[in-house]
Design an enzyme around this catalytic site. Structure first.
Site, mmCIF file in Angstrom:
data_model
loop_
_atom_site.group_PDB
_atom_site.id
_atom_site.type_symbol
_atom_site.label_atom_id
_atom_site.label_comp_id
_atom_site.label_asym_id
_atom_site.label_seq_id
_atom_site.Cartn_x
_atom_site.Cartn_y
_atom_site.Cartn_z
ATOM 1 N N LEU A 1 0.851 -1.183 0.000
ATOM 2 C CA LEU A 1 0.000 0.000 0.000
ATOM 3 C C LEU A 1 0.892 1.241 0.000
ATOM 4 C CD1 LEU A 1 -2.680 -1.040 2.642
ATOM 5 C CD2 LEU A 1 -2.928 -1.054 0.152
ATOM 6 N N SER A 2 0.302 2.384 -0.277
ATOM 7 C CA SER A 2 1.112 3.601 -0.288
ATOM 8 C C SER A 2 1.743 3.836 1.072
ATOM 9 C CB SER A 2 0.280 4.809 -0.725
ATOM 10 O OG SER A 2 -0.844 4.984 0.117
ATOM 11 N N GLU A 3 1.038 3.500 2.167
ATOM 12 C CA GLU A 3 1.617 3.592 3.503
ATOM 13 C C GLU A 3 1.088 2.489 4.414
ATOM 14 O OE1 GLU A 3 2.310 7.716 1.991
ATOM 15 O OE2 GLU A 3 0.394 6.735 2.373
ATOM 16 N N THR A 4 1.947 2.072 5.323
ATOM 17 C CA THR A 4 1.609 1.170 6.426
ATOM 18 C C THR A 4 2.117 1.822 7.702
ATOM 19 O OG1 THR A 4 1.785 -0.807 5.032
ATOM 20 C CG2 THR A 4 1.993 -1.124 7.410
ATOM 21 N N HIS B 1 -3.227 10.738 5.128
ATOM 22 C CA HIS B 1 -4.257 9.706 5.279
ATOM 23 C C HIS B 1 -3.844 8.634 6.288
ATOM 24 C CE1 HIS B 1 -2.413 6.674 2.521
ATOM 25 N NE2 HIS B 1 -3.331 5.852 2.965
#
Length: 273
Positions: free
Chosen positions: A43-46, A75
């Site tokens: 994902l774009s961020e974790t 987000h």
């Protein structure tokens, strides 16, 4: 096994916003283990939730993309807070992250974070403006204005004439530039501004983020301080990717800018680690 949630952010309907993976109770994980897990989720961020180390903070979060750690991202801030709350009736939460302390509060639209201060602002030089135009596949003359809009990730903000020009972009580039683009909608449109955000992937390509809290925060500070927008306003993002994100910008009398939107839990479970 560690508690895990995946939260969709800047939407009230599942699978139309920007997802973030949240590992709760991340104590004991090494930097390398966090980075490996973030690469695995893709994902774009974790994010990884840890006990706070600074007075006044409710929790500490570390934010990883598949390839690096970030001091702040929008987000993931809202998604992590949603997961951490776990049904608690709290009107205000203080998050500790690499960028410092970030206040999050409940609003009618959902959760909202106080926009962190910019670490770099002001107009970009002509050479960078030309590089940005080339990366976006447009001429420099089509850029209404370009500004540093950096609150941690390194965004260069670009304003185009209108939302249609933003949606028409077909960028492909490998230059080391994170570019956020905005253009106003016509009166009566689906939102006040259309927003897109791009980052290099290498090999002559780039990736587009579905809905970007950090860029919308710095964009709001730019637009409001320059008089190009008035709060409250709504930005739409993710349209070109089949998403329907909504970012709601408001401001207090003291000038604090708030970046908010819906948050929806989509996955709850436990992960090895």
């Amino acid at each position: 096994m560690r508690e895990f949630q995946q939260i969709d952010v800047f939407t009230t309907e599942p699978y139309l916003g920007n997802p973030v993976a949240v590992v709760l109770d991340a104590e004991g994980l090494s930097d390398a283990e966090m980075q490996r897990f973030a690469a695995w989720t893709n994902l774009s961020e974790t994010t990884f939730v840890l006990p706070p180390t600074r007075p006044g903070a409710d929790y500490r979060v570390r934010i990883f993309t598949p390839g690096e750690e970030l001091p702040f991202a929008g987000h993931p801030t809202l998604g992590t807070c949603h997961a951490w709350l776990r049904g608690q009736d709290r009107d205000e939460v203080v998050q500790e992250c690499g960028a410092g302390l970030v206040t999050i509060r409940r609003q009618e639209s959902g959760l909202a974070f106080a926009a962190p201060p910019l670490i770099r602002s002001g107009a970009v030089d002509e050479q960078l403006r030309a590089e940005v135009a080339e990366a976006l596949g447009i001429s420099s003359a089509e850029i209404v204005e370009a500004q540093w809009s950096d609150n941690g990730p390194g965004w260069v903000g670009v304003l185009l004439a209108d939302a249609d020009a933003v949606l028409a972009l077909r960028p492909a580039y490998s230059a080391d530039i994170k570019i956020g683009v905005a253009g106003p909608h016509r009166a009566g449109g689906p939102a006040d501004f259309e927003v897109r955000a791009f980052a290099p992937l290498g090999g002559g390509s780039c990736t587009e983020d579905p809905v970007t809290g950090s860029f919308n925060a710095s964009l709001a500070q730019w637009l409001l301080s320059s008089g190009r927008a008035r709060a409250p306003y709504t930005a739409r993002q993710g349209t070109a990717l089949g998403r329907d994100g909504r970012v709601r910008i408001s401001a207090d009398d003291d000038g604090t800018v708030w970046v908010g939107g819906g948050t929806v839990g989509c996955i709850t479970g436990r992960v090895a680690g």
